[in-house]
Design an enzyme around this catalytic site. Structure first.
Site, PDB file in Angstrom:
ATOM      1  N   ASN A  81      -4.061   8.852   3.770  1.00 41.61           N
ATOM      2  CA  ASN A  81      -2.796   8.229   4.147  1.00 41.61           C
ATOM      3  C   ASN A  81      -2.618   8.041   5.650  1.00 41.61           C
ATOM      4  O   ASN A  81      -1.581   7.510   6.079  1.00 41.61           O
ATOM      5  CB  ASN A  81      -1.621   9.060   3.610  1.00 41.61           C
ATOM      6  CG  ASN A  81      -1.485   8.973   2.105  1.00 41.61           C
ATOM      7  OD1 ASN A  81      -1.980   8.030   1.488  1.00 41.61           O
ATOM      8  ND2 ASN A  81      -0.837   9.956   1.502  1.00 41.61           N
ATOM      9  N   HIS A 113       0.462   4.155  -2.816  1.00 44.41           N
ATOM     10  CA  HIS A 113       0.131   5.534  -2.447  1.00 44.41           C
ATOM     11  C   HIS A 113       1.259   6.486  -2.823  1.00 44.41           C
ATOM     12  O   HIS A 113       1.005   7.661  -3.096  1.00 44.41           O
ATOM     13  CB  HIS A 113      -0.178   5.620  -0.957  1.00 44.41           C
ATOM     14  CG  HIS A 113      -1.569   5.180  -0.615  1.00 44.41           C
ATOM     15  ND1 HIS A 113      -2.458   5.973   0.092  1.00 44.41           N
ATOM     16  CD2 HIS A 113      -2.243   4.050  -0.911  1.00 44.41           C
ATOM     17  CE1 HIS A 113      -3.610   5.327   0.224  1.00 44.41           C
ATOM     18  NE2 HIS A 113      -3.504   4.155  -0.379  1.00 44.41           N
ATOM     19  N   ARG A 149       0.827  -1.208   0.000  1.00 43.35           N
ATOM     20  CA  ARG A 149       0.000   0.000   0.000  1.00 43.35           C
ATOM     21  C   ARG A 149       0.864   1.263   0.000  1.00 43.35           C
ATOM     22  O   ARG A 149       0.535   2.259  -0.654  1.00 43.35           O
ATOM     23  CB  ARG A 149      -0.917  -0.016   1.218  1.00 43.35           C
ATOM     24  CG  ARG A 149      -2.001   1.060   1.217  1.00 43.35           C
ATOM     25  CD  ARG A 149      -3.077   0.754   2.220  1.00 43.35           C
ATOM     26  NE  ARG A 149      -4.084   1.804   2.238  1.00 43.35           N
ATOM     27  CZ  ARG A 149      -4.319   2.583   3.283  1.00 43.35           C
ATOM     28  NH1 ARG A 149      -3.640   2.418   4.411  1.00 43.35           N
ATOM     29  NH2 ARG A 149      -5.238   3.519   3.216  1.00 43.35           N
ATOM     30  N   HIS A 180      -5.875  -6.284  -2.538  1.00 41.77           N
ATOM     31  CA  HIS A 180      -6.809  -6.322  -1.412  1.00 41.77           C
ATOM     32  C   HIS A 180      -7.127  -7.746  -0.972  1.00 41.77           C
ATOM     33  O   HIS A 180      -7.973  -7.945  -0.101  1.00 41.77           O
ATOM     34  CB  HIS A 180      -8.092  -5.571  -1.771  1.00 41.77           C
ATOM     35  CG  HIS A 180      -7.929  -4.089  -1.766  1.00 41.77           C
ATOM     36  ND1 HIS A 180      -8.917  -3.215  -2.157  1.00 41.77           N
ATOM     37  CD2 HIS A 180      -6.868  -3.319  -1.409  1.00 41.77           C
ATOM     38  CE1 HIS A 180      -8.475  -1.979  -2.052  1.00 41.77           C
ATOM     39  NE2 HIS A 180      -7.233  -2.016  -1.605  1.00 41.77           N
TER      40      HIS A 180
END
Length: 322
Positions: free
Chosen positions: A100, A73, A69, A199
């Site tokens: 975030n 990001h 992740r 995910h």
């Protein structure tokens, strides 16, 4: 057992072929990114990253999801430049933006960087550390699947909370609108479907999706799954549930089965149960080898997104070198 051995052998062959395809495809358009970038300047770089990722995984089985992740990001905000790791004196860096606030893994990156600085001072960029750590997160979760990742990303010098509007929102059920966030980065709808497979790992706080539990009107969530989430959350916004209830610590295809069964926590995942994405979602559900191959390709493609404010290799990933 024989069937499992054949499946493992097939996956190994698939991996080898995938590695060759990735090298051929990416070398042509990586925009100065190079495979084996640190072979001459810091030969131990990638092995150090893997060692620390493996240690982090041994200590916390949820950490690979967090490292994946972090890389995602980072890349979606001004390119893959390590800017998501920076801190700002006014508390308004990327990591302070609402999307975030739940990011984790910064301490793992710090440990990797400390070892690299002790071995090869001011040589390996924080941006490359994130890319390698994301790849190695898949490697530890799959028991050894490894794909080549080019290096040479410069560290960025700018990190502002106001720049995070390019991150795909979890509260988006329209697959076309969701795909626009990826298209702006040069990524396709297929890339979106494949990258969303991350995910299969990780968790979400109940407060993130509590609005989906307040009534029975959400037709994109099965009634039984909704009731199970209500039980798990129990009106506690800080409680967490697995994004993939079937195998929260397995890098597999059960996530796509959840999509097709309307058993996803986030609306952005529910969006993939759409006529435009149904074929690929079904194919990925039915083949782990296909999923891992496509995921590796999409990750390398995303990892090629370039930053707009390149600077020096940082000796501390939390601050800009002066």
């Amino acid at each position: 057992m024989a069937m499992e051995r054949r499946a493992t052998a097939a996956l190994s062959v698939f991996a080898a072929v995938a590695g060759m395809l990735l090298h051929a495809a990416v070398a042509a358009d990586a925009q100065n990114l190079v495979f084996g970038y640190y072979n001459q300047t810091c030969r131990a770089a990638e092995s150090i990253v893997f060692d620390e990722v493996q240690k982090a995984w041994n200590a916390d089985r949820s950490m690979p999801a967090s490292l994946l992740r972090l890389h995602f990001h980072d890349c979606f905000v001004n390119g893959c430049d390590g800017s998501v790791l920076l801190e700002a004196s006014d508390g308004q860096a990327e990591k302070n933006a609402s999307p975030n606030l739940s990011l984790r893994g910064f301490e793992v990156v710090d440990r990797i960087k400390a070892r690299l600085e002790a071995t090869c001072r001011q040589t390996v960029s924080c941006a490359d550390i994130l890319a390698y750590a994301a790849r190695d997160s898949v490697r530890v979760m799959t028991g050894g699947y490894e794909y080549a990742v080019p290096g040479g990303r410069p560290d960025g010098t700018v990190s502002r909370a106001s720049m995070t509007g390019d991150l795909p929102p979890p509260r988006q059920r329209n697959v076309d609108l969701l795909a626009q966030y990826f298209a702006r980065k040069g990524l396709s709808m297929d890339d979106m479907v494949v990258l969303s497979g991350a995910h299969t790992l990780g968790v979400a706080k109940c407060g993130t999706f509590a609005y989906r539990l307040t009534s029975d009107g959400d037709k994109c969530m099965s009634a039984a799954f909704r009731n199970d989430l209500r039980r798990q959350c129990n009106y506690k916004s800080d409680a967490v549930v697995a994004l993939d209830a079937g195998s929260p610590y397995g890098f597999d295809t059960s996530y796509y089965g959840n999509v097709l069964a309307n058993c996803t926590v986030l609306e952005s995942d529910a969006a993939l149960n759409s006529p435009k994405t149904l074929q690929l979602v079904t194919q990925l559900r039915d083949s782990k080898a296909l999923f891992i191959n496509r995921f590796a390709t999409a990750m390398v493609r995303m990892g090629n997104l370039r930053g707009g404010n390149p600077g020096k290799v940082r000796d501390n990933c939390r601050r800009v070198r002066t």
